[in-house]
Design an enzyme around this catalytic site. Structure first.
Site, PDB file in Angstrom:
ATOM      1  N   HIS A   1       0.835  -1.221   0.000  1.00 15.67           N
ATOM      2  CA  HIS A   1       0.000   0.000   0.000  1.00 15.67           C
ATOM      3  C   HIS A   1       0.867   1.268   0.000  1.00 15.67           C
ATOM      4  O   HIS A   1       0.457   2.307   0.511  1.00 15.67           O
ATOM      5  CB  HIS A   1      -0.946   0.040   1.203  1.00 15.67           C
ATOM      6  CG  HIS A   1      -1.648  -1.248   1.467  1.00 15.67           C
ATOM      7  ND1 HIS A   1      -2.865  -1.569   0.915  1.00 15.67           N
ATOM      8  CD2 HIS A   1      -1.281  -2.325   2.206  1.00 15.67           C
ATOM      9  CE1 HIS A   1      -3.227  -2.778   1.311  1.00 15.67           C
ATOM     10  NE2 HIS A   1      -2.280  -3.264   2.086  1.00 15.67           N
TER      11      HIS A   1
ATOM     12  N   LYS B   1      17.116  20.889 -12.256  1.00 14.97           N
ATOM     13  CA  LYS B   1      16.385  19.644 -12.515  1.00 14.97           C
ATOM     14  C   LYS B   1      17.194  18.585 -13.250  1.00 14.97           C
ATOM     15  O   LYS B   1      17.883  18.861 -14.219  1.00 14.97           O
ATOM     16  CB  LYS B   1      15.120  19.926 -13.352  1.00 14.97           C
ATOM     17  CG  LYS B   1      14.063  20.760 -12.673  1.00 14.97           C
ATOM     18  CD  LYS B   1      13.499  20.151 -11.394  1.00 14.97           C
ATOM     19  CE  LYS B   1      12.652  18.922 -11.629  1.00 14.97           C
ATOM     20  NZ  LYS B   1      11.416  19.238 -12.365  1.00 14.97           N
TER      21      LYS B   1
ATOM     22  N   SER C   1      15.716  20.614 -17.329  1.00  7.90           N
ATOM     23  CA  SER C   1      14.591  21.511 -17.548  1.00  7.90           C
ATOM     24  C   SER C   1      15.096  22.789 -18.204  1.00  7.90           C
ATOM     25  O   SER C   1      16.190  23.266 -17.891  1.00  7.90           O
ATOM     26  CB  SER C   1      13.929  21.844 -16.210  1.00  7.90           C
ATOM     27  OG  SER C   1      13.234  23.065 -16.296  1.00  7.90           O
TER      28      SER C   1
ATOM     29  N   GLU D   1       9.919   7.763 -17.439  1.00  3.74           N
ATOM     30  CA  GLU D   1       8.557   8.267 -17.674  1.00  3.74           C
ATOM     31  C   GLU D   1       8.049   7.847 -19.051  1.00  3.74           C
ATOM     32  O   GLU D   1       6.880   7.494 -19.221  1.00  3.74           O
ATOM     33  CB  GLU D   1       8.532   9.793 -17.544  1.00  3.74           C
ATOM     34  CG  GLU D   1       8.736  10.247 -16.113  1.00  3.74           C
ATOM     35  CD  GLU D   1       8.982  11.745 -16.024  1.00  3.74           C
ATOM     36  OE1 GLU D   1       8.217  12.416 -15.332  1.00  3.74           O
ATOM     37  OE2 GLU D   1       9.941  12.244 -16.643  1.00  3.74           O
TER      38      GLU D   1
END
Ligand code: ARG
Length: 465
Positions: A163, A290, A284, A297
């Protein structure tokens, strides 16, 4: 009416009195994507011609001319010297037209006892068979990347989550082998699919078979097919072998996506468990600090189209009446697209697994937070005679006290633990703390160090490491 290129060169033009509309040609062509099967189409034609000469439907010299010319055409395609035209619809027509342009009547004999309906199914089966073999190699490669880092990471204990809450401590290689097991099942599924893919369609002809004296056993032997489709109507109507392959691809993509998701959140500042290799990250354009996990992804993101492609094939075939229908031409693009996405993802996944670095200090500094050893204490009490439900309640109360006072179970004094249960003595400390909880494990398949060691060695043997 918009005139097309005329019916010249079309193998089926005999009964027609009017030329095909150019919009129809553009709409119905498949050459733009099925040219990807040129090698399989040519291999299928050579095997078919060889069989035709074995049974006397072609002379040996005719077969040899066909084989030589088809081999030349293959070379032309590979060198980019082959001219394509949507008037010729598909790869089968292109290859046959080029052959006939060269050999005349001998070329015109190649399509004896064959239809494009059994030809396209054969080409597609050969293509998928090659794709399965390439995927198996890529999956094994990814498995090797995980197994190869198990020894170096053997000293690292990490939380396992249920969980997404801290659950129990496990060895990092136990997690690596969890992924390896998933890819092992993916490989098994592909091998199982391969059995049904590896069936000869040729000889079904359009849908009813042929009155000519062909020998399908020979064609199957020449193409390495293990079985021969036993019903000509069935085999020319179905694409379940492709749908099954689309599912196998979707399951691989889903497995990759789950792993990508794990590593995306574990690489955040909030977790700080893993550093991803920079060559597979991007920055970025506005935030200079970043380093983004874009490869992971995109691996997760590409799963969407791969699952969509499976749905496309299911829907494509849901209302197909017996036998061949032109709808089936829509079977190839979803498969090519899924294969390309999954192959590219696998190719990226292996170096990411090799290059990622576990952040040991960061993991260790918080390992004894979250009462990962609570189940270990409960099982200690069970071993000493407490009923499971009672032991669970005792440890639950201790954890509650610990949360309220900010103390880990291993830091409770013995008197406090004995107050909770008189089954406790000083040996309890051998089972508290994350590393002790891991060491206390015993069962087959658990994270017990000797179990994990055994599994690592097994996988090294299986993967030739
Ligand atoms: N391009 C077609 C396909 O991919 C080949 C078979 C066409 N057969 C036919 N009778 N029109 O399915």
């Amino acid at each position: 009416m918009t005139q097309g290129t005329g019916n010249q060169g079309k193998a089926w033009s005999g009964v027609f009195t009017e030329a095909t509309d150019s919009r129809m040609e553009a709409f119905s062509e498949s050459i733009s994507f099925d040219k990807r099967m040129y090698a399989q189409d040519i291999a299928g034609s050579i095997a078919h011609a060889r069989m035709l000469s074995d049974v006397g439907l072609l002379t040996r010299a005719e077969f040899e001319a066909i084989e030589r010319e088809l081999t030349n055409i293959k070379g032309q395609i590979e060198r980019g010297e082959f001219a394509y035209s949507s008037a010729l619809e598909d790869v089968h027509m292109h290859v046959e037209k080029a052959l006939t342009d060269k050999l005349g009547d001998v070329g015109r004999k190649l399509h004896t006892a064959r239809s494009r309906n059994d030809q396209v199914s054969t080409d597609f089966r050969l293509w998928i068979r090659d794709a399965i073999d390439a995927l198996d190699r890529a999956l094994a490669n990814l498995q090797r990347a995980f197994v190869a880092r198990c020894d170096a990471d053997f000293d690292v204990v990490v939380p396992a989550y249920t969980h997404t809450q801290r659950a129990q401590p496990v060895l990092a290689p136990h997690i690596w082998l969890a992924y390896v097991e998933k890819y092992a099942r993916d490989r098994e599924r592909l091998q199982d699919c391969r059995k049904r893919v590896n069936t000869l369609s040729l000889g079904a002809a359009a849908c009813a078979g042929t009155s000519l004296p062909i020998d399908r056993n020979l064609t199957a032997k020449y193409l390495g097919f293990e079985r021969i489709a036993a019903n000509s109507v069935d085999v020319s109507s179905d694409r379940d072998f492709a749908t099954e392959f689309a599912y196998d691809l979707a399951q691989i993509a889903i497995h990759l996506s789950g792993w990508a998701e794990d590593w995306i959140w574990q690489s955040t500042a909030e977790f700080d468990f893993i550093a991803l290799p920079q060559p597979f990250c991007t920055g970025s354009s506005i935030m200079p600090q970043k380093v983004n996990p874009d490869a992971l992804e995109l691996i997760r993101g590409k799963t969407a189209r791969v699952v969509g492609n499976l749905t496309s094939l299911l829907m494509l075939t849901k209302g197909i009446p017996l036998a061949y229908n032109r709808d089936l031409q829509e079977d190839k693009e979803p498969i090519f697209d899924s294969y390309d996405a999954v192959s590219a993802a696998l190719e990226l996944a292996a170096p990411i697994v090799e290059g990622a670095v576990l952040k040991r200090d960061s993991i260790n500094s918080r390992l004894n937070k979250g009462y990962l050893d609570a189940t270990s204490l409960m099982e200690y009490l069970i071993r000493r005679g407490a009923p499971q439900r009672t032991a669970h309640g005792v440890v639950g109360k201790l954890v509650r006290r610990g949360i309220e006072s900010g103390v880990a179970l291993a830091d409770f004094p013995l008197e406090t633990l004995r107050e909770a249960s008189d089954l406790v003595d000083e040996t309890v400390y051998d089972y508290l703390g994350a590393q002790n909880a891991v060491n206390a494990m015993k069962s087959y398949g658990s994270t017990a160090p000797e179990q994990v060691r055994f599994q690592i060695d097994e996988w090294k043997k299986r993967l030739g490491l």
